[in-house]
Design an enzyme around this catalytic site. Structure first.
Site, PDB file in Angstrom:
ATOM      1  N   ASP A 123      44.163 124.927  52.473  1.00  0.00           N
ATOM      2  CA  ASP A 123      45.382 124.922  53.297  1.00  0.00           C
ATOM      3  C   ASP A 123      45.807 123.533  53.765  1.00  0.00           C
ATOM      4  O   ASP A 123      46.574 123.409  54.714  1.00  0.00           O
ATOM      5  CB  ASP A 123      45.226 125.838  54.518  1.00  0.00           C
ATOM      6  CG  ASP A 123      45.097 127.304  54.140  1.00  0.00           C
ATOM      7  OD1 ASP A 123      45.662 127.678  53.100  1.00  0.00           O
ATOM      8  OD2 ASP A 123      44.430 128.053  54.867  1.00  0.00           O
ATOM      9  N   GLY A 163      47.607 121.747  51.904  1.00  0.00           N
ATOM     10  CA  GLY A 163      48.959 121.622  51.364  1.00  0.00           C
ATOM     11  C   GLY A 163      49.033 120.953  50.014  1.00  0.00           C
ATOM     12  O   GLY A 163      50.072 120.385  49.664  1.00  0.00           O
ATOM     13  N   GLY A 222      40.243 123.866  46.773  1.00  0.00           N
ATOM     14  CA  GLY A 222      39.648 123.324  47.989  1.00  0.00           C
ATOM     15  C   GLY A 222      38.375 124.028  48.399  1.00  0.00           C
ATOM     16  O   GLY A 222      37.554 123.454  49.092  1.00  0.00           O
ATOM     17  N   SER A 262       2.957 146.400  26.908  1.00  0.00           N
ATOM     18  CA  SER A 262       3.477 146.840  25.609  1.00  0.00           C
ATOM     19  C   SER A 262       2.385 146.900  24.546  1.00  0.00           C
ATOM     20  O   SER A 262       2.544 147.562  23.514  1.00  0.00           O
ATOM     21  CB  SER A 262       4.599 145.902  25.142  1.00  0.00           C
ATOM     22  OG  SER A 262       4.105 144.585  24.948  1.00  0.00           O
ATOM     23  N   SER A 284       6.995 136.048  27.412  1.00  0.00           N
ATOM     24  CA  SER A 284       8.069 135.099  27.019  1.00  0.00           C
ATOM     25  C   SER A 284       9.436 135.768  27.107  1.00  0.00           C
ATOM     26  O   SER A 284      10.056 136.051  26.086  1.00  0.00           O
ATOM     27  CB  SER A 284       7.816 134.531  25.624  1.00  0.00           C
ATOM     28  OG  SER A 284       7.508 135.521  24.684  1.00  0.00           O
TER      29      SER A 284
END
Length: 636
Positions: free
Chosen positions: A42, A44, A121, A479, A549
């Protein structure tokens, strides 16, 4: 039509054509100023750019009509036109009344051409601001006269200094809301001067303005007779654009090798600095080969002199190796080459930077694989404080050491922006994740040389009568990687093969005992194991690994360490529910209870292989059969 009328019409057309040619010639030879506007929300910025476009008559009638209509729709508190709408093009910007993206606009005056970037900004859009500032010659830093110097003012000023923008305008906006007070203006200038000096920003031009009312934008303001300096546009039109690159040694990154036929071979590129003439002795880097310039070829004919900013094609008097990514330098003062550097990095990705992870580095036309160390420090650009950091997150700015897989031709950023700046690209997604500025090379890299040995990898393999491999088993915890890899090694041993098993848990008792389970530590864990595995392959062994991994990038990094065909990625595919039901070590239970952080599959991701060399579904294949499949693949 009579002959007199035809003659008159011809003369009119001729005059019109001459006027058009004169107009185009006038604009063609105008200098071009690239500038950005930045500051807090703001302040401008968009309104100021809109005012510049409007007052410089760079708005078409249909654009003006649409602007007036849009201004009525959004409500402008009594003003006829909301100038910010000329720049805030995104729907989200108009709805929120803020700038999100970088908006580029072109306008021209009788004296100069301009490209202006309206940068966000908000702190979370700092990466967008860096993008807009990367090619700027001047920065307009806006300050709301009611608020003075704010955090974002300091943040953007630091970035302007960091990126080497040579000219700075301090535009103190909304002076109409402080009754055009001279004392307010001078106090803000004094406050900003003290901060600017602390970051080494030694020169700036302060201008009191009102973007909304037009004060000191194009015309001098009657409301501020106490201000005797230039208007904003007058300063933009007159600020010198001295190009220091012209006085620097000749550097030209090769973009393309031009070979239309067997009789012509030229090297094209944009001259980054210095100048070159036919007959000049040059050096191609990083190879170091030398020759002399034969001709400087352009579309409009050969040149006797080419300078920084020109795109040319150089032909040489000798047939030497030169390709895209090489840099042609003057032989009398060649550019530096190195493979380790200190650099400032601005991180631009939602996913944090992981030290040790390989990224792609693009610097000019060069490309190399690069790894980044843990940051030396992160800069708090709000306070200029140097903070300890393990990684860099979105919009963070830090100083790190980086290492490339090959020699890179470079210059410090403050000396040459082209050869001193780079971007970082994710190897898997191809997304740009960061931008950096090189400070200097790390000289220790110059003192390390590869020692040649007589017994090489081929000799070790021949002695063992086998083809060395690195067999990489990856999959979730539970696994079956360790079980299967152990069976594979037993089978290889029975066949008389020379092998070695690197298991994830065992490695963490010794070599990697200092590493935890953060993403950054997982990356370093795999990097070290990859390097060890590569050495063992060079020794002629068949190396088996059993590691979760979880990241594709690191598995690819290890694959790239080895010759094609020597890396076998085996995906031990087990659904999470099945792996969790096994949970021999009780790890999933701890992770579910929150006692074990960063556990793969629970609160840390596992990236499944996209194209593994061998895919084994353990819900369909027994461990014994899986081991047989892997042995067959190794011996194939």
């Amino acid at each position: 039509m009579t002959a007199d009328v035809k003659s008159h019409a011809y003369e009119v057309d001729k005059l019109i054509a001459e006027d058009i040619d004169a107009y185009l010639a006038q604009h063609q030879h105008k200098s071009l100023l690239r500038f950005i506007t930045c500051g807090s929300v703001d302040d401008g910025k968009s309104t100021l750019i809109g005012r510049l476009l409007y007052d410089s008559k760079m708005i078409f009638e249909d654009q003006l009509a649409a602007l007036e209509n849009d201004s009525k729709n959004v409500g402008t508190q009594g003003q006829e036109i909301d100038f910010a709408l000329l720049v805030d093009g995104l729907a989200a910007e108009r709805e929120q009344g803020i700038t999100i993206d970088v908006a580029y606009r072109f306008f021209t005056t009788d004296k100069r051409k301009f490209i202006v970037a309206d940068t966000p900004g908000h702190e979370q859009y700092t990466r967008n601001m860096v993008t807009g500032a990367s090619t700027a010659d001047l920065a307009v830093i806006l300050i709301d006269a009611r608020k003075g110097v704010l955090t974002q003012t300091r943040r953007h000023s630091y970035l302007v200094k960091l990126l080497g923008i040579p000219n700075v305008v301090l535009a103190i906006n909304k002076m109409d809301l402080v009754d055009y007070s001279a004392s307010t203006f001078h106090q803000i200038v004094a406050d900003y001067s003290a901060f600017a000096e602390s970051i080494g920003l030694n020169a700036f031009v302060p201008v009191p303005i009102s973007g909304l009312k037009g004060d000191n934008i194009v015309e001098k303001s009657d409301a501020m007779p106490w201000y005797q300096g230039p208007t904003l546009l007058a300063h933009l039109e007159s600020v010198p654009l001295g190009d220091t690159s012209a006085s620097q040694p000749f550097r030209m990154p090769v973009q393309w090798v031009n070979r239309p036929n067997l009789d012509f071979r030229g090297f094209t590129g944009l001259i980054a600095s210095g100048s070159v003439r036919p007959g000049d002795r040059i050096r191609v880097q990083p190879s170091g080969k030398e020759s002399t310039v034969k001709d400087i070829v352009t579309f409009d004919g050969n040149l006797d002199l080419a300078v920084a900013g020109q795109s040319v094609c150089l032909t040489l008097n000798d047939e030497i190796d030169c390709s895209r990514g090489d840099v042609i330098s003057t032989a009398l003062d060649p550019a530096e080459t190195a493979d380790q550097f200190e650099a400032t990095i601005v991180w631009m990705d939602e996913a944090e930077m992981l030290p040790g992870r390989p990224y792609i580095m693009k610097i000019g036309t060069q490309q190399a694989a690069v790894t980044i160390t843990e940051p030396k420090y992160e800069v708090n650009v709000n306070t200029m404080e140097r903070l300890a950091a393990k990684t860099l997150r979105l919009n963070s700015i830090g100083v790190c050491n980086i290492s490339t897989d090959r020699q890179v031709t470079f210059a410090p950023f403050e000396d040459n922006k082209t050869l001193g700046s780079f971007i970082l690209i994710d190897r898997v997604t191809n997304a740009t994740v960061g931008a950096g500025l090189l400070h200097f090379s790390l000289r220790r890299a110059q003192n390390i040389h590869w020692q040649s040995v007589d017994i090489n990898a081929e000799a070790h393999a021949a002695q063992k009568a086998q083809q060395p491999k690195l067999v990489w088993l990856t999959g979730l915890s539970g696994s079956g990687k360790s079980t299967i890899s152990n069976l594979v090694e037993k089978k290889l041993y029975a066949l008389g093969k020379h092998s070695f098993l690197l298991d994830g848990d065992n490695i963490r008792h010794g070599l990697n005992r200092d590493l935890g389970f953060s993403d950054a530590d997982r990356v370093e864990n795999i990097r070290r194991v990859g390097e060890v595995g590569k050495l063992m392959v060079d020794a002629g062994l068949i190396v088996l690994t059993a590691f979760i991994s979880p990241f594709r990038s690191e598995r690819r990094m290890v694959r790239d360490m080895l010759p094609a065909g020597d890396f076998i990625e085996v995906f031990i595919d087990t659904p999470l529910a099945v792996a969790e039901s096994r949970d021999v070590k009780g790890l999933y239970q701890k992770a579910r209870a929150g006692a074990l952080k960063n556990f793969t599959g629970i609160d840390s991701p596992y990236e499944t292989p996209e194209a593994p060399d061998l895919h084994i579904d353990t819900t369909k294949v027994s461990a014994e059969d899986a081991a047989e499949m892997i042995v067959a693949r190794i011996l194939a």
